[in-house]
Design an enzyme around this catalytic site. Sequence first.
Site, mmCIF file in Angstrom:
data_model
loop_
_atom_site.group_PDB
_atom_site.id
_atom_site.type_symbol
_atom_site.label_atom_id
_atom_site.label_comp_id
_atom_site.label_asym_id
_atom_site.label_seq_id
_atom_site.Cartn_x
_atom_site.Cartn_y
_atom_site.Cartn_z
ATOM 1 C CG HIS A 87 -1.753 1.297 1.258
ATOM 2 N ND1 HIS A 87 -2.922 1.420 0.539
ATOM 3 C CD2 HIS A 87 -1.564 2.496 1.874
ATOM 4 C CE1 HIS A 87 -3.420 2.628 0.735
ATOM 5 N NE2 HIS A 87 -2.618 3.302 1.533
ATOM 6 C CG ASP A 166 -12.148 3.072 5.520
ATOM 7 O OD1 ASP A 166 -11.639 3.912 6.286
ATOM 8 O OD2 ASP A 166 -11.838 2.982 4.317
ATOM 9 N NE ARG A 173 -10.650 10.380 8.595
ATOM 10 C CZ ARG A 173 -9.815 9.613 7.895
ATOM 11 N NH1 ARG A 173 -10.235 8.448 7.406
ATOM 12 N NH2 ARG A 173 -8.574 9.990 7.686
ATOM 13 C CB SER A 188 -8.843 4.863 6.793
ATOM 14 O OG SER A 188 -9.302 4.833 5.455
ATOM 15 C CE LYS A 192 -9.317 1.601 2.803
ATOM 16 N NZ LYS A 192 -9.421 2.878 2.080
#
Length: 427
Positions: A87, A166, A173, A188, A192
């Site tokens: 990620h 999320d 947000r 967040s 996931k």
Amino acid sequence: MTSAAFDAVELIRLKRDGGRLPEAGIDWLIDAYTHGSVTDEQMAAMAMAIFFRGLNPDELSRWTNAMIASGERMSFARLSRPTVDKHSTGGVGDKITLPLAPLVAACGAAVPQLSGRGLGHTGGTLDKLEAIPGWRAALSNDEMLAQLEDVGAVICAAGSGLAPADKKLYALRDVTGTVESIPMISASIMSKKIAEGTASLVLDVKTGAGAFMKRREDSQALARTMVEIGKAAGVRTVALITAMDTPLGRTAGNGLEVAESVEILAGGGPSDVRELTLALATEMLACAGIDADPAQVLDSGKAMDTWKAMIRAQGGDPDAPLPVARHTEVIPAAADGYLTRLDAMAVGLAAWRLGAGRAKQGDPVQAAAGVTWHASVGDRVSAGQPLFTLHTDTPERLERAVQAIADAAEISAEPVARGDIVLERIS
């Protein structure tokens, strides 16, 4: 748990005043918000309270687990390959996922890369791949598993069943000024990734002008927080802090970045993109317990073969020409000398204004729009030579893009060395 077990306003006050949220209260809050019995206004107040008061490690672990529990949890247990994911927190010209996933798969891992779309100055991996004719982002879980077993890599959209809390909370947000909360960013991302079911995870946490986190210490705090969440959940997690003052490669834009990624897979391409791809691949293979040399595999052509198989498996034609913008404008270098600065944020803003990005979720993007820069930091340039090329299908966008990029480059008489890309490893 009954709906009357907790009161949202009492929980908000507790966090507002610096108190610790009870574990059962966190479970109730996330579940109630997901199902609509806690309102957006109440969750916005809680998000702001967390923004200022934070969450301690126990609260954060529970918050993340509650978000995971709001939806399904995938399992890759039946795959014959070890799973590992990557990620990135996002940056300008960050096309690393495209060559990285097939490279690591070609080394023997299964890489389930559930990706997203771009917003603002950072490009989305799915937007880039949709520049390839026929390629589709939406796969069923069965299709994803079959492709992981057969090809070894999949880059696709996350299903709506993964951490729905999320998705709802992120949208809130985004419009309430609470995005930049390290605990909530961490929860967040990690909710996931953990729900996705991967056994190992490597995080590329950007820092600098073109990154979400501009300050090194904020990037370090985010990386440490996510690594701890991952380890607590039983996921082998490592983070690299990487530089994002200067954009990666030579292109920012959807189809442009696909073309550059294919250059990397062909054994060429910009040296910084190759370097970061190999650094992340090395970490991913170590996490997966695979003894392979990613540089050798990249140069052998095996990663390119996997790339083509991955694109074909999702309906795309890897050999089809990529879209070309109908309008271009060249910006020349203003002086002789050395390129000493190339501002990632300015380049990203110009690409966005040209149509490569979106202002809000759901906006369309142009597959061919973006920016090419013809020199990297440290290169010598001559006055009048092309420094940037702007690409767009809508020429009325050019003026504002030129304004955005006007001060992006700095040329000096004395040369400078480009700094390191990988700044730190956190595990």
